[in-house]
Design an enzyme around this catalytic site. Structure first.
Site, short mmCIF file in Angstrom:
data_model
loop_
_atom_site.label_atom_id
_atom_site.label_comp_id
_atom_site.label_asym_id
_atom_site.label_seq_id
_atom_site.Cartn_x
_atom_site.Cartn_y
_atom_site.Cartn_z
NE ARG A 227 13.11 2.44 14.41
CZ ARG A 227 13.37 2.30 15.91
NH1 ARG A 227 12.10 2.29 16.53
NH2 ARG A 227 14.55 2.64 16.34
CE1 TYR B 187 1.13 -5.84 -7.09
CE2 TYR B 187 1.41 -5.81 -4.40
CZ TYR B 187 1.96 -5.66 -5.90
OH TYR B 187 3.34 -5.62 -5.90
CG ASP C 120 -5.22 -1.96 -2.15
OD1 ASP C 120 -5.18 -0.61 -2.78
OD2 ASP C 120 -4.42 -2.80 -2.41
N1 PLP Z 1 -2.11 -2.39 -3.90
C1 PLP Z 1 -2.20 -2.51 -5.00
C2 PLP Z 1 -3.59 -2.26 -5.70
C3 PLP Z 1 -0.91 -2.32 -5.83
O1 PLP Z 1 -0.88 -2.31 -7.06
C4 PLP Z 1 0.29 -2.38 -5.35
C5 PLP Z 1 1.51 -2.07 -6.01
O2 PLP Z 1 1.60 -2.53 -7.22
C6 PLP Z 1 0.29 -2.49 -3.95
C7 PLP Z 1 -0.81 -2.70 -3.18
C8 PLP Z 1 1.52 -2.40 -3.16
O3 PLP Z 1 2.19 -1.39 -3.01
P1 PLP Z 1 3.83 -1.07 -2.99
O4 PLP Z 1 4.47 -1.65 -4.65
O5 PLP Z 1 3.91 0.34 -2.86
O6 PLP Z 1 4.48 -1.90 -1.84
#
Ligand code: PLP
Length: 384
Positions: free
Chosen positions: A50, A103, A175
């Site tokens: 961890r 998202y 992101d």
């Molecule tokens: N950010 C974006 C743009 C995503 O499309 C996603 C998942 O679809 C995530 C974050 C979250 O990622 P995870 O599904 O690996 O938790």
């Protein structure tokens, strides 16, 4: 490594051959704990999985090199990475400004989970700098953006938003999951941290769930690393290893994803069945000029608005065969989804609700002639 080009860094950073055997690929350290040379005598700092694992370390070195960051941390999922970052840098009473097309899971994390711990979230149209300036409050600690966004492929100007947010003392998080570091480098444009769902393009083969945070400098690393250690949402050794393997072909794959998606966007633009084609590579896309400035390719994601509405979109999503109906994106195989009921079901009825007539395509790296034929047949089948 930092003086090498992207594709070279992707293959070599953190990927030194095993010093003991010369194995060209670093081994998977599938171990939960490490033997100590006397109490506290950790070999190369490793103690317990961890807290740290050599396979995860090699992935983290590779991730930092891809984005030109000072450091990176690897997590069990994209959302685990987002959660650790936000809890590492925010405290109760802080405010976060979120782009208004992100998202759905990010919105859910903020409004349903972190809200309980005193983090307030409001959304803003980030292509409107005056709206951004007006929405920033004294307690705004983070401006969070996604470009291109999921699922409407909105493009916003990372450098401009960073300038405005920094002038107000806020941290900028991007992101970068849709573009991947092969096509867009947010840290070089001024962002403070980048997050990824490595489940998507970085892993690239739909066989691993993971997430990452890459840091511009050392300011936040210790706090976020502490969250990772204290909560434990780390990537498992095999998952980390699969991700390092995926990353080695990222530059190649993103070129083909982009080429295929561009061809499909152009094909769809000429079809009467689609009233909207959301793809930043089209000159008609409102964010095309910004995308051309800050990206080196337009990526493999696009959304299509069906002229005949929600039922037509649903039927089309269920009628293709090479484009398989599934959540997720960024793998070598093409996927189709109906965001209102799938990836974005959690934002239905909220300010982030997406149009009901769209399908989202994750365009893979198959031969694009087969992909277009599949979409064509899907249209014919769904209109019968
Ligand atoms: N950010 C974006 C743009 C995503 O499309 C996603 C998942 O679809 C995530 C974050 C979250 O990622 P995870 O599904 O690996 O938790």
């Amino acid at each position: 490594m930092s003086d090498h080009a992207f594709a070279t860094r992707a293959i070599h950073a953190g990927q030194d051959p095993d010093p003991r055997t010369g194995a060209i690929i670093p081994p998977i350290y599938q171990a939960s704990t490490h033997v100590q040379d006397g109490i506290g005598g950790f070999r190369e700092g490793y103690e317990y999985n961890r807290a740290g694992n050599p396979t995860r370390s090699s992935l983290e070195t590779q991730l930092a090199a891809l984005d030109g960051g000072a450091s990176a941390l690897s997590f069990a999922s994209g959302l685990a990475a987002e959660d650790a970052l936000l809890r590492g840098i925010l405290k109760p009473g802080d405010h976060i400004l979120l782009g208004n097309d992100v998202y759905g899971g990010t919105y859910r994390l903020l409004t349903k989970v972190l809200s309980k711990w005193g983090i307030e979230t409001t959304t803003v149209e980030l292509s409107d700098v005056d709206a951004l300036r007006a929405a920033i409050r004294p307690e705004t600690k983070v401006v969070w953006l996604e470009t291109p966004s999921n699922p409407l492929l909105k493009v916003v100007d990372i450098a401009l938003i960073s300038e405005v947010a920094h002038a107000a003392g806020a941290t900028v998080v991007v992101d970068n999951t849709f573009a991947s570091p092969a096509l867009q480098q947010p840290l070089a444009l001024g962002a403070d941290a980048v997050v990824y769902s490595t489940t998507k393009y970085l892993g690239g083969h739909s066989d691993v769930l993971g997430g990452a945070v890459v840091f511009q400098d050392d300011r936040f690393f210790d706090d976020v690393k502490f969250q990772q250690f204290a909560v434990g949402a780390v990537s498992a050794p095999l998952d980390a290893w699969l991700t390092t393997r995926g990353i080695k072909t990222l530059a190649l794959r993103m070129r083909q994803h982009s080429e295929n998606a561009q061809a499909i966007a152009e094909w769809a633009s000429a079809r009467p069945e689609f009233t909207q084609v959301y793809y930043p590579g089209l000159e008609t896309h409102p964010g095309h000029a910004i995308a051309a400035k800050q990206m080196s390719g337009f990526g493999g994601m696009l959304s299509l608005g069906l002229a005949d509405g929600a039922d037509a979109a649903r039927a089309f999503a269920e009628s293709t065969s090479l484009f398989q109906l599934a959540e997720s994106l960024g793998g070598v195989e093409s996927l189709i989804g109906y965001p209102p009921d799938m990836t974005h079901a959690s934002v239905r009825g909220t300010e982030l609700a997406v149009p009901e007539n769209i399908v989202r395509l994750s365009v893979g790296v198959e031969d694009v002639r087969d992909l277009i034929a599949d979409l064509q047949e899907g249209l014919e089948r769904s209109s019968r």
